[in-house]
Design a protein around this motif. Structure first.
Motif, PDB file in Angstrom:
ATOM      1  N   LEU A 165      91.902  -5.429  10.522  1.00 42.01           N
ATOM      2  CA  LEU A 165      93.027  -5.431   9.592  1.00 42.01           C
ATOM      3  C   LEU A 165      93.931  -4.243   9.923  1.00 42.01           C
ATOM      4  N   GLU A 166      95.222  -4.474   9.915  1.00 41.46           N
ATOM      5  CA  GLU A 166      96.178  -3.403  10.197  1.00 41.46           C
ATOM      6  C   GLU A 166      96.500  -2.655   8.908  1.00 41.46           C
ATOM      7  N   PRO A 167      96.477  -1.319   8.957  1.00 41.67           N
ATOM      8  CA  PRO A 167      96.863  -0.542   7.774  1.00 41.67           C
ATOM      9  C   PRO A 167      98.292  -0.885   7.355  1.00 41.67           C
ATOM     10  N   ASP A 168      98.490  -0.991   6.072  1.00 43.00           N
ATOM     11  CA  ASP A 168      99.775  -1.396   5.507  1.00 43.00           C
ATOM     12  C   ASP A 168     100.129  -0.419   4.393  1.00 43.00           C
ATOM     13  N   ARG A 169     101.252   0.259   4.545  1.00 43.35           N
ATOM     14  CA  ARG A 169     101.647   1.274   3.555  1.00 43.35           C
ATOM     15  C   ARG A 169     101.830   0.702   2.153  1.00 43.35           C
ATOM     16  N   ALA A 170     102.425  -0.484   2.065  1.00 43.24           N
ATOM     17  CA  ALA A 170     102.645  -1.081   0.737  1.00 43.24           C
ATOM     18  C   ALA A 170     101.317  -1.433   0.069  1.00 43.24           C
ATOM     19  N   LEU A 171     100.371  -1.957   0.838  1.00 39.69           N
ATOM     20  CA  LEU A 171      99.050  -2.273   0.273  1.00 39.69           C
ATOM     21  C   LEU A 171      98.296  -1.007  -0.102  1.00 39.69           C
ATOM     22  N   ALA A 172      98.414   0.035   0.720  1.00 37.87           N
ATOM     23  CA  ALA A 172      97.751   1.309   0.409  1.00 37.87           C
ATOM     24  C   ALA A 172      98.311   1.887  -0.883  1.00 37.87           C
ATOM     25  N   ALA A 173      99.623   1.788  -1.062  1.00 39.06           N
ATOM     26  CA  ALA A 173     100.241   2.279  -2.305  1.00 39.06           C
ATOM     27  C   ALA A 173      99.751   1.462  -3.497  1.00 39.06           C
ATOM     28  N   LEU A 174      99.666   0.148  -3.330  1.00 40.25           N
ATOM     29  CA  LEU A 174      99.186  -0.731  -4.395  1.00 40.25           C
ATOM     30  C   LEU A 174      97.746  -0.382  -4.767  1.00 40.25           C
ATOM     31  N   ALA A 175      96.889  -0.235  -3.756  1.00 48.34           N
ATOM     32  CA  ALA A 175      95.473   0.095  -3.990  1.00 48.34           C
ATOM     33  C   ALA A 175      95.333   1.490  -4.593  1.00 48.34           C
ATOM     34  N   GLY A 176      96.122   2.437  -4.106  1.00 53.42           N
ATOM     35  CA  GLY A 176      96.061   3.801  -4.641  1.00 53.42           C
ATOM     36  C   GLY A 176      96.503   3.869  -6.088  1.00 53.42           C
ATOM     37  N   GLU A 177      97.574   3.173  -6.394  1.00 51.75           N
ATOM     38  CA  GLU A 177      98.080   3.147  -7.772  1.00 51.75           C
ATOM     39  C   GLU A 177      97.044   2.527  -8.701  1.00 51.75           C
ATOM     40  N   TRP A 178      96.374   1.464  -8.247  1.00 53.47           N
ATOM     41  CA  TRP A 178      95.393   0.819  -9.112  1.00 53.47           C
ATOM     42  C   TRP A 178      94.169   1.710  -9.311  1.00 53.47           C
ATOM     43  N   SER A 179      93.724   2.366  -8.250  1.00 54.82           N
ATOM     44  CA  SER A 179      92.585   3.294  -8.385  1.00 54.82           C
ATOM     45  C   SER A 179      92.927   4.407  -9.367  1.00 54.82           C
ATOM     46  N   ASN A 184      95.249 -10.082   7.475  1.00 52.71           N
ATOM     47  CA  ASN A 184      95.592  -9.259   8.626  1.00 52.71           C
ATOM     48  C   ASN A 184      96.081  -7.861   8.251  1.00 52.71           C
ATOM     49  N   ARG A 185      96.101  -7.530   6.985  1.00 49.35           N
ATOM     50  CA  ARG A 185      96.555  -6.209   6.529  1.00 49.35           C
ATOM     51  C   ARG A 185      95.522  -5.615   5.575  1.00 49.35           C
ATOM     52  N   ILE A 186      95.512  -4.279   5.477  1.00 50.43           N
ATOM     53  CA  ILE A 186      94.573  -3.584   4.594  1.00 50.43           C
ATOM     54  C   ILE A 186      95.253  -2.406   3.916  1.00 50.43           C
ATOM     55  N   GLY A 187      94.842  -2.181   2.676  1.00 50.35           N
ATOM     56  CA  GLY A 187      95.203  -0.981   1.930  1.00 50.35           C
ATOM     57  C   GLY A 187      93.999  -0.566   1.102  1.00 50.35           C
ATOM     58  N   VAL A 188      93.664   0.713   1.121  1.00 49.68           N
ATOM     59  CA  VAL A 188      92.524   1.226   0.369  1.00 49.68           C
ATOM     60  C   VAL A 188      92.998   2.399  -0.473  1.00 49.68           C
ATOM     61  N   GLY A 189      92.562   2.428  -1.733  1.00 51.16           N
ATOM     62  CA  GLY A 189      92.898   3.528  -2.629  1.00 51.16           C
ATOM     63  C   GLY A 189      91.645   4.154  -3.214  1.00 51.16           C
ATOM     64  N   GLN A 190      91.774   5.411  -3.589  1.00 51.51           N
ATOM     65  CA  GLN A 190      90.664   6.175  -4.174  1.00 51.51           C
ATOM     66  C   GLN A 190      91.238   7.145  -5.186  1.00 51.51           C
ATOM     67  N   ALA A 191      90.567   7.297  -6.312  1.00 51.57           N
ATOM     68  CA  ALA A 191      90.988   8.284  -7.313  1.00 51.57           C
ATOM     69  C   ALA A 191      89.780   8.737  -8.122  1.00 51.57           C
ATOM     70  N   MET A 192      89.740  10.024  -8.428  1.00 54.09           N
ATOM     71  CA  MET A 192      88.664  10.583  -9.248  1.00 54.09           C
ATOM     72  C   MET A 192      89.262  11.073 -10.561  1.00 54.09           C
ATOM     73  N   ASN A 193      88.566  10.783 -11.658  1.00 54.38           N
ATOM     74  CA  ASN A 193      89.055  11.271 -12.943  1.00 54.38           C
ATOM     75  C   ASN A 193      88.395  12.604 -13.314  1.00 54.38           C
ATOM     76  N   ARG A 194      88.786  13.148 -14.458  1.00 55.76           N
ATOM     77  CA  ARG A 194      88.270  14.464 -14.897  1.00 55.76           C
ATOM     78  C   ARG A 194      86.769  14.456 -15.143  1.00 55.76           C
ATOM     79  N   SER A 195      86.212  13.284 -15.405  1.00 53.24           N
ATOM     80  CA  SER A 195      84.768  13.167 -15.639  1.00 53.24           C
ATOM     81  C   SER A 195      83.972  13.101 -14.346  1.00 53.24           C
ATOM     82  N   GLY A 196      84.664  13.055 -13.204  1.00 53.68           N
ATOM     83  CA  GLY A 196      83.991  12.984 -11.920  1.00 53.68           C
ATOM     84  C   GLY A 196      83.667  11.585 -11.452  1.00 53.68           C
ATOM     85  N   VAL A 197      84.222  10.575 -12.127  1.00 47.23           N
ATOM     86  CA  VAL A 197      84.022   9.194 -11.715  1.00 47.23           C
ATOM     87  C   VAL A 197      85.087   8.854 -10.676  1.00 47.23           C
ATOM     88  N   THR A 198      84.660   8.325  -9.530  1.00 48.71           N
ATOM     89  CA  THR A 198      85.590   7.964  -8.461  1.00 48.71           C
ATOM     90  C   THR A 198      85.719   6.449  -8.400  1.00 48.71           C
TER      91      THR A 198
END
Length: 155
Positions: A50-64, A127-141
């Motif tokens: 899968l090719e990295p895709d900035r729009a998908l990465a932004a979508l995944a990051g925002e959701w995380s 054929n495209r990929i976006g991955v997001g990650q976020a940790m909250n104040r409680s330490g849940v990722t």
């Protein structure tokens, strides 16, 4: 793999035929490692990476980030409208959370051990990929994977 403190939610695949920064102080951003792990598995399965895709990465990051803020694991309810807005022919989503340290390999292994998640990661038309990650104040990722089938759109 020990799964205490981790929850898996069935993947979601949405398709129409035809037609970010990490929140909190995450110890390590695993998004590139997750992308690499998924692509290694796809290549081993004789599928194109899968090719990295900035729009998908932004979508995944925002959701995380949204899941982390709400401290709630949930699939997007607007995935179809996001797919249309971004001009993809199909889109899918996997989500995951952990309360402790984890590696990219462990996140992907958890998805691969679930039939719905596995299907999303190995979907031949994607054929495209976006991955997001976020940790909250409680330490849940929270992690989000979005795969998509790009049509005419070029990132």
């Amino acid at each position: 793999m020990k799964m205490s403190g981790r929850l898996l939610v069935a993947g979601l695949l949405v398709g129409l035929m035809c037609g970010a920064p990490v929140a909190g102080a995450a110890p390590e951003n695993l998004t590139q490692g997750i992308t690499d792990e998924i692509n290694q598995i796809r290549v081993a399965a004789k599928l194109p990476p899968l090719e990295p895709d900035r729009a998908l990465a932004a979508l995944a990051g925002e959701w995380s980030e949204r899941m982390a803020r709400r401290n709630r694991l949930a699939h997007r309810d607007d995935l179809i409208s996001q797919m249309k807005r971004l001009g993809y022919r199909a889109i899918n989503e996997n989500i995951f959370y952990t309360t402790g340290p984890i590696t990219a390999r462990e996140v992907v292994a958890a998805w691969m051990n679930s039939p719905g998640h596995r299907r999303n990661l190995l979907a031949p038309g994607m054929n495209r990929i976006g991955v997001g990650q976020a940790m909250n104040r409680s330490g849940v990722t929270y992690f989000t994977f979005n795969g998509a089938q790009a049509g005419e759109r070029v990132d």
